[in-house]
Design an enzyme around this catalytic site. Structure first.
Site, PDB file in Angstrom:
ATOM      1  N   PRO A  39     -17.706   2.738  -3.857  1.00 44.53           N
ATOM      2  CA  PRO A  39     -18.151   4.004  -3.290  1.00 44.53           C
ATOM      3  C   PRO A  39     -19.540   3.897  -2.674  1.00 44.53           C
ATOM      4  O   PRO A  39     -20.380   3.147  -3.155  1.00 44.53           O
ATOM      5  CB  PRO A  39     -18.171   4.971  -4.486  1.00 44.53           C
ATOM      6  CG  PRO A  39     -17.944   4.155  -5.698  1.00 44.53           C
ATOM      7  CD  PRO A  39     -17.626   2.753  -5.312  1.00 44.53           C
ATOM      8  N   ASP A  40     -19.735   4.632  -1.613  1.00 46.24           N
ATOM      9  CA  ASP A  40     -21.041   4.722  -0.969  1.00 46.24           C
ATOM     10  C   ASP A  40     -21.900   5.642  -1.827  1.00 46.24           C
ATOM     11  O   ASP A  40     -21.558   6.797  -2.035  1.00 46.24           O
ATOM     12  CB  ASP A  40     -20.841   5.311   0.436  1.00 46.24           C
ATOM     13  CG  ASP A  40     -22.142   5.405   1.214  1.00 46.24           C
ATOM     14  OD1 ASP A  40     -23.207   5.200   0.609  1.00 46.24           O
ATOM     15  OD2 ASP A  40     -22.063   5.682   2.421  1.00 46.24           O
ATOM     16  N   PHE A  41     -23.022   5.145  -2.335  1.00 45.40           N
ATOM     17  CA  PHE A  41     -23.788   5.966  -3.287  1.00 45.40           C
ATOM     18  C   PHE A  41     -24.416   7.181  -2.624  1.00 45.40           C
ATOM     19  O   PHE A  41     -24.889   8.083  -3.280  1.00 45.40           O
ATOM     20  CB  PHE A  41     -24.838   5.141  -4.052  1.00 45.40           C
ATOM     21  CG  PHE A  41     -26.058   4.768  -3.277  1.00 45.40           C
ATOM     22  CD1 PHE A  41     -27.127   5.643  -3.204  1.00 45.40           C
ATOM     23  CD2 PHE A  41     -26.163   3.533  -2.656  1.00 45.40           C
ATOM     24  CE1 PHE A  41     -28.269   5.305  -2.507  1.00 45.40           C
ATOM     25  CE2 PHE A  41     -27.298   3.184  -1.947  1.00 45.40           C
ATOM     26  CZ  PHE A  41     -28.351   4.067  -1.875  1.00 45.40           C
ATOM     27  N   ARG A  42     -24.402   7.173  -1.290  1.00 45.78           N
ATOM     28  CA  ARG A  42     -24.923   8.356  -0.604  1.00 45.78           C
ATOM     29  C   ARG A  42     -23.902   9.491  -0.564  1.00 45.78           C
ATOM     30  O   ARG A  42     -24.211  10.613  -0.178  1.00 45.78           O
ATOM     31  CB  ARG A  42     -25.369   7.991   0.812  1.00 45.78           C
ATOM     32  CG  ARG A  42     -26.669   7.237   0.766  1.00 45.78           C
ATOM     33  CD  ARG A  42     -27.051   6.582   2.071  1.00 45.78           C
ATOM     34  NE  ARG A  42     -27.929   5.452   1.811  1.00 45.78           N
ATOM     35  CZ  ARG A  42     -29.203   5.560   1.491  1.00 45.78           C
ATOM     36  NH1 ARG A  42     -29.780   6.727   1.425  1.00 45.78           N
ATOM     37  NH2 ARG A  42     -29.931   4.494   1.244  1.00 45.78           N
ATOM     38  N   ASN A 109     -25.145  -4.519   2.958  1.00 42.26           N
ATOM     39  CA  ASN A 109     -24.409  -4.524   1.695  1.00 42.26           C
ATOM     40  C   ASN A 109     -24.773  -5.737   0.847  1.00 42.26           C
ATOM     41  O   ASN A 109     -24.994  -6.822   1.375  1.00 42.26           O
ATOM     42  CB  ASN A 109     -22.900  -4.518   1.967  1.00 42.26           C
ATOM     43  CG  ASN A 109     -22.474  -3.278   2.726  1.00 42.26           C
ATOM     44  OD1 ASN A 109     -23.169  -2.274   2.708  1.00 42.26           O
ATOM     45  ND2 ASN A 109     -21.344  -3.346   3.402  1.00 42.26           N
ATOM     46  N   ASP A 111     -22.662  -6.598  -1.668  1.00 42.40           N
ATOM     47  CA  ASP A 111     -21.413  -6.878  -2.396  1.00 42.40           C
ATOM     48  C   ASP A 111     -20.793  -8.231  -2.054  1.00 42.40           C
ATOM     49  O   ASP A 111     -19.754  -8.578  -2.580  1.00 42.40           O
ATOM     50  CB  ASP A 111     -20.400  -5.751  -2.163  1.00 42.40           C
ATOM     51  CG  ASP A 111     -20.140  -5.498  -0.675  1.00 42.40           C
ATOM     52  OD1 ASP A 111     -20.143  -6.471   0.115  1.00 42.40           O
ATOM     53  OD2 ASP A 111     -19.912  -4.333  -0.306  1.00 42.40           O
ATOM     54  N   HIS A 126     -30.300  -7.224   2.592  1.00 40.69           N
ATOM     55  CA  HIS A 126     -30.668  -6.687   1.282  1.00 40.69           C
ATOM     56  C   HIS A 126     -30.309  -7.660   0.158  1.00 40.69           C
ATOM     57  O   HIS A 126     -30.270  -7.287  -1.010  1.00 40.69           O
ATOM     58  CB  HIS A 126     -29.988  -5.332   1.031  1.00 40.69           C
ATOM     59  CG  HIS A 126     -30.520  -4.233   1.908  1.00 40.69           C
ATOM     60  ND1 HIS A 126     -29.946  -2.975   1.957  1.00 40.69           N
ATOM     61  CD2 HIS A 126     -31.563  -4.183   2.764  1.00 40.69           C
ATOM     62  CE1 HIS A 126     -30.624  -2.218   2.821  1.00 40.69           C
ATOM     63  NE2 HIS A 126     -31.603  -2.934   3.321  1.00 40.69           N
ATOM     64  N   CYS A 161     -36.780 -21.402 -19.254  1.00 38.23           N
ATOM     65  CA  CYS A 161     -38.167 -21.034 -19.568  1.00 38.23           C
ATOM     66  C   CYS A 161     -38.275 -19.648 -20.217  1.00 38.23           C
ATOM     67  O   CYS A 161     -39.391 -19.179 -20.460  1.00 38.23           O
ATOM     68  CB  CYS A 161     -39.025 -21.089 -18.302  1.00 38.23           C
ATOM     69  SG  CYS A 161     -38.766 -19.699 -17.169  1.00 38.23           S
TER      70      CYS A 161
HETATM   71 ZN    ZN Z   1     -36.931 -19.930 -15.779  1.00 36.99          ZN
END
Ligand code: ZN
Length: 257
Positions: A39-42, A109, A111, A126, A161
């Site tokens: 789903p488009d969160f908008r 996207n 995804d 993104h 680490c």
């Molecule tokens: Zn690390």
């Protein structure tokens, strides 16, 4: 894929533009993944984003200050997104690239469905859920390894680490990766046709990319439900189902061959 259906006038015109364009590029947003069940969160009241405000939780500040809460939100989201598959709209762009009618895909996207579909030149501005990295030592893991990283508090922790592990996605409050953005701008400036698919074209700096194509005399084709700031500048405007619209374009290309 259904071909030979009666393509709309816009689909026929867009097929013509694709055939004559020297360099066409696609810019995609959440709308292209809706048919994959993301789903488009908008869109108000939809699925994953319904109970939390992503602007509050999926931020770099939340990741740093309250990693437990961040992962409470992100861990199930990873699991859900990890199982999604590309749909025929993603595949239509793979087919256009295969026919040398598309120079590349720029996507907002995370995804990684364009990659899964097989798009070769892909710029994920993104980032993507495909990998995670340790902020301490830089060790990187694939999405399917994420479950092995959680400690007893449910926080993803580096096995080398013990540093914090972050999804390789751009969180709210973070800068977009410079290199990816520069490549996207170069593609947009070099394009004489930009297909904007499933994006409201409102989130900057990505929303500035169509402007670069227009500025060099290129054309815009917008395939998206809902209005965008570029509607009046677009040569083609389709707002039906994204899968049907792209299949109509492929159908029109096939008919004219
Ligand atoms: Zn690390």
């Amino acid at each position: 894929m259904e071909v030979g259906a009666d393509p709309s006038a816009e689909a026929t015109e867009l097929a013509g533009l694709l055939r004559t364009a020297e360099s066409a590029v696609a810019l995609t947003g959440a709308g292209i993944s809706v048919p994959s069940g993301i789903p488009d969160f908008r869109t108000p009241g939809e699925g994953l984003w319904e109970k939390v405000d992503p602007f509050e939780v999926a931020t770099i500040e939340a990741f740093r200050s309250d990693p437990k809460r961040f992962w409470e939100f992100y861990r199930p989201r990873f699991a859900t997104l990890g199982g999604k598959e590309p749909n025929p709209a993603h595949q239509a762009l793979v087919e256009l690239e295969r026919r040398d009618l598309l120079a590349g895909v720029i996507t907002q996207n995370i995804d990684r469905l364009h990659a899964k579909a097989g798009t070769k030149r892909l710029i994920e501005v993104h980032g993507s859920i495909a990998t995670l990295s340790c902020l301490g030592c830089g060790t990187s893991w694939a999405l399917d390894e994420v479950e092995s990283l959680f400690n007893e508090d449910g926080i993803a922790t580096c096995t080398e680490c013990l540093g914090p592990v972050k999804p390789d996605v751009v969180l709210f409050g973070e800068m977009l990766p410079e290199e990816a953005m520069a490549e996207a701008q170069e593609l947009a400036m070099g394009a004489d046709l930009m297909l904007c698919i499933g994006s409201s074209l409102e989130v900057h700096p990505v929303a500035g990319l169509p402007e670069l194509t227009l500025a060099r005399g290129g054309k815009l084709a917008i395939i998206s439900k809902g209005s965008t700031p570029y509607d009046s500048a677009a040569t083609i405007r389709m707002n039906g189902d994204v899968v049907e619209d792209l299949e109509a374009v492929l159908g029109a290309l096939t008919i004219s061959e």
